[in-house]
Design a protein around this motif. Sequence first.
Motif, short mmCIF file in Angstrom:
data_model
loop_
_atom_site.label_atom_id
_atom_site.label_comp_id
_atom_site.label_asym_id
_atom_site.label_seq_id
_atom_site.Cartn_x
_atom_site.Cartn_y
_atom_site.Cartn_z
N ARG A 126 -8.83 -6.74 5.97
CA ARG A 126 -7.81 -6.17 6.73
C ARG A 126 -7.38 -4.60 6.69
O ARG A 126 -7.20 -3.98 7.47
N ALA A 127 -7.54 -4.26 5.26
CA ALA A 127 -7.25 -2.92 4.69
C ALA A 127 -8.42 -2.01 5.02
O ALA A 127 -8.20 -0.92 4.72
N GLY A 128 -9.67 -2.43 5.05
CA GLY A 128 -10.75 -1.69 5.34
C GLY A 128 -11.49 -1.41 4.19
O GLY A 128 -12.35 -0.40 4.09
N TYR A 129 -11.49 -2.06 3.29
CA TYR A 129 -12.11 -1.66 1.74
C TYR A 129 -13.60 -2.50 2.10
O TYR A 129 -13.71 -3.40 2.52
N GLN B 119 -4.79 -1.74 -20.30
CA GLN B 119 -5.35 -0.49 -19.95
C GLN B 119 -5.39 -0.37 -18.43
O GLN B 119 -5.00 0.77 -17.82
N SER B 120 -5.48 -1.65 -17.71
CA SER B 120 -5.57 -1.48 -16.24
C SER B 120 -4.12 -1.47 -16.02
O SER B 120 -3.64 -0.92 -15.04
N GLY B 121 -3.30 -2.22 -16.76
CA GLY B 121 -1.71 -2.05 -16.46
C GLY B 121 -1.38 -0.67 -16.49
O GLY B 121 -0.57 -0.11 -15.82
N SER B 122 -1.76 0.09 -17.51
CA SER B 122 -1.28 1.60 -17.83
C SER B 122 -1.88 2.39 -16.49
O SER B 122 -1.10 3.17 -16.02
N VAL B 123 -2.88 2.16 -15.98
CA VAL B 123 -3.50 2.93 -14.85
C VAL B 123 -2.79 2.72 -13.78
O VAL B 123 -2.56 3.40 -12.95
N LEU B 124 -2.53 1.27 -13.38
CA LEU B 124 -1.67 0.92 -12.42
C LEU B 124 -0.34 1.61 -12.48
O LEU B 124 0.32 2.12 -11.42
N ILE B 125 0.38 1.64 -13.59
CA ILE B 125 1.74 2.25 -13.60
C ILE B 125 1.62 3.55 -13.30
O ILE B 125 2.42 4.33 -12.73
N GLU B 126 0.58 4.57 -13.79
CA GLU B 126 0.63 5.84 -13.56
C GLU B 126 0.33 6.17 -12.11
O GLU B 126 0.98 6.88 -11.48
N TYR B 127 -0.50 5.22 -11.40
CA TYR B 127 -0.90 5.43 -10.18
C TYR B 127 0.34 5.17 -9.25
O TYR B 127 0.96 6.03 -8.42
N ILE B 128 1.18 4.18 -9.44
CA ILE B 128 2.29 3.75 -8.60
C ILE B 128 3.57 4.63 -8.95
O ILE B 128 3.98 5.02 -7.64
N LEU B 129 3.72 5.11 -10.04
CA LEU B 129 4.97 5.68 -10.41
C LEU B 129 4.75 7.34 -9.97
O LEU B 129 5.63 7.92 -9.32
N SER B 130 3.47 7.65 -10.08
CA SER B 130 2.94 9.15 -9.77
C SER B 130 3.25 9.04 -8.38
O SER B 130 3.86 10.40 -7.71
N GLN B 131 2.79 8.19 -7.56
CA GLN B 131 3.00 8.18 -5.94
C GLN B 131 4.28 8.23 -5.48
O GLN B 131 4.88 8.78 -4.57
N LEU B 132 5.09 7.13 -5.99
CA LEU B 132 6.45 6.97 -5.67
C LEU B 132 7.03 8.49 -5.82
O LEU B 132 8.04 8.82 -5.21
N ALA C 20 -7.79 -1.00 -6.09
CA ALA C 20 -8.61 -0.39 -5.01
C ALA C 20 -8.25 0.74 -4.67
O ALA C 20 -9.05 1.76 -4.41
N GLU C 21 -6.87 0.76 -4.06
CA GLU C 21 -6.55 2.01 -3.57
C GLU C 21 -6.48 3.12 -4.54
O GLU C 21 -6.73 4.39 -4.29
N ALA C 22 -6.11 2.72 -6.05
CA ALA C 22 -5.96 3.85 -6.94
C ALA C 22 -7.23 4.63 -7.08
O ALA C 22 -7.58 5.69 -7.34
N ALA C 23 -8.42 3.56 -7.19
CA ALA C 23 -9.83 3.98 -7.36
C ALA C 23 -10.34 5.07 -6.33
O ALA C 23 -10.90 5.95 -6.56
N CYS C 24 -9.65 4.66 -5.11
CA CYS C 24 -10.05 5.41 -3.81
C CYS C 24 -9.36 7.20 -4.18
O CYS C 24 -9.89 7.90 -3.82
N TYR C 25 -8.16 6.80 -4.52
CA TYR C 25 -7.41 8.13 -4.65
C TYR C 25 -8.07 9.03 -5.78
O TYR C 25 -8.01 10.11 -5.41
N TYR C 26 -8.30 8.50 -6.70
CA TYR C 26 -8.55 9.31 -7.99
C TYR C 26 -10.20 9.71 -7.72
O TYR C 26 -10.24 10.85 -7.88
N LYS C 27 -10.99 8.90 -7.09
CA LYS C 27 -12.26 9.37 -6.86
C LYS C 27 -12.37 10.51 -5.61
O LYS C 27 -13.54 11.46 -5.86
N GLN D 124 0.89 -1.20 0.02
CA GLN D 124 0.09 -0.13 0.20
C GLN D 124 0.80 1.33 0.19
O GLN D 124 1.85 1.40 0.75
N LEU D 125 0.45 2.40 -0.90
CA LEU D 125 1.30 3.64 -0.97
C LEU D 125 0.65 4.49 -0.28
O LEU D 125 1.27 5.46 0.40
N ASN D 126 -0.87 4.62 -0.07
CA ASN D 126 -1.69 5.32 0.75
C ASN D 126 -2.51 4.70 1.57
O ASN D 126 -3.99 4.64 1.33
N PRO D 127 -2.25 3.80 2.64
CA PRO D 127 -3.15 2.94 3.39
C PRO D 127 -4.09 4.00 3.95
O PRO D 127 -5.22 3.20 4.46
#
Length: 564
Positions: free
Chosen positions: A245-248, A319-332, A419-426, A214-217
Amino acid sequence: MVNEAYERWLNHPNLDPSYKEVLEHMTEKEKNDAFYTTIEFGTAGMRGLLGPGTNRINLHTIRKANEGFAAYIEAQGEEAKQRGVAIGYDNRHMSPEFAMDSARVLAKHGIRSYVFESLRPTPELSFAVRYFHCFGGIMVTASHNPKEYNGYKLYDEKGCQLVPALAQQVIDRVNAVKDELAITADVSAEEEKLITVIGKEVDEEYYKNVLSIQLNPDVDKDLIKIIFTPEHGTANIPVKEVYTRAGYHFVAVEEQCTPDPDFSNTPTPNPEEPGSYELALEYAKREDADIILVCDPDADRMGVGVKHEGEYKLLTGNQSGSVLIEYILSQLSEKGQMPPHPVMFNTVVTSDLGEKIANKYGVECEKTLTGFKFIGEKVAKYEVSGEKNYVFGYEESYGSLIKPFVRDKDAPQACLMLAEAACYYKAQGKTLVDVLYALYEELGYYEESQTSLKLEGQEGAMRIKQILSDLRASDVTEIAGEAVVRFEDYKECIIKEKDAVRELTGFTKSDVLKYYLADGSWIAIRPSGTEPKCKFYYCVKGTSLADAHEKTLAYQKAMAEMTK
């Protein structure tokens, strides 16, 4: 030859009784398909139809594979035998039996094994190999194939599927076994002690590691509702546990949570096919959910549906891979956590969009052949050298790996991060589709698709070889009116470009062809390593999404004509 092999099986004293009646009622066509060849033990292990015969997955062909694997382990010495093998299996017909039978064949050779008490995901098997410091691993699964299939995959001591050089050593020993029916799995009481049943201890450590990605728990988890389905497979408990456990907030598609080997409540267990989303979509509309997550039976692949402008849009693996890459790398990057010399891995049939996103964040992209074992091999290489640091790996076929404590595609990790990315962007008023469309505007409009020719049996296998051979022999200069500016042949290891021919290096030889077009698109062709299909991959670049789609249809039509 077919009749000789058939009679040998039918009358062999060691034939498992469950196969006798099936053999006796075979038609000539069924007999030919079951015995015309020996099921190939390739670099991806074995996968095929269940049933009696040399060209089928059954107790006897699995024993032959285990006899070869045991010989390979014995050749590495006593320490390898004592370190042993971790064994996992999915929900398919005969999977538990094949797993325990594998442990017993290994025990007859003095090889220790750790067998999961019940079905577990492929990524957790990879994790278990590393957790117990095993010499190798076995996963009994046919992944996303239909219910009639099963399979057998081998792993090395790093928890990575065997790369070709190691696999060949096993293949040679498997092929040296002349009579698969002569092998038994009868063990003594002493040999039985070499088999250890494993479960909750490994689960707990695996869950802890998954939660560590998790990057933004602390993201606001009240913002989204998730519909989740394991498609009757192994993701059921792990994904539910991690989400809890993560609360989703999630709603499981209960009809698809039973480990049913017949996949009774789904048209297909393959997240690449729209049919696998049917029931989940009903749930999503009823619950007004934000995202749908679909895992394949062995939980290495994840499919995604996103509610966008009142409708649910299914994302491709690219497409889902691209979204994950954008989220993970932007947050790092934002958090200052990007490691030095970061590297991302994908394959030669994966979209160019992911690489462009990576490059935007200063991350290098290295390509491998199709098969996550090649990505796992790269991870291991840089882990030793320290030359580069892993940040992400993915394939177009709906599989990704966030953190490499596992060395295979890991759907529970992907489900958590998405799921984390979806929350972050929403929280910013955006859906994951909004994120994707913004990437298109920034980096180029891409449409990725895949078509395939399903060609079964002996004739089908020959036809697939002929298609690749014919294309290889043809000098294709244009496709649908667009000039071919570069041609790569991964079997002949050559690149043709601007009337020049040079060597293609850095890849194991593989029957793959790739055409690059003047408009920035490409088309790749390869036989499937796990299904009786010839696959065509399209990464089409356009001036808009509509333009890219129009071009895609033209290229697909042209390839269909070329391969009639």
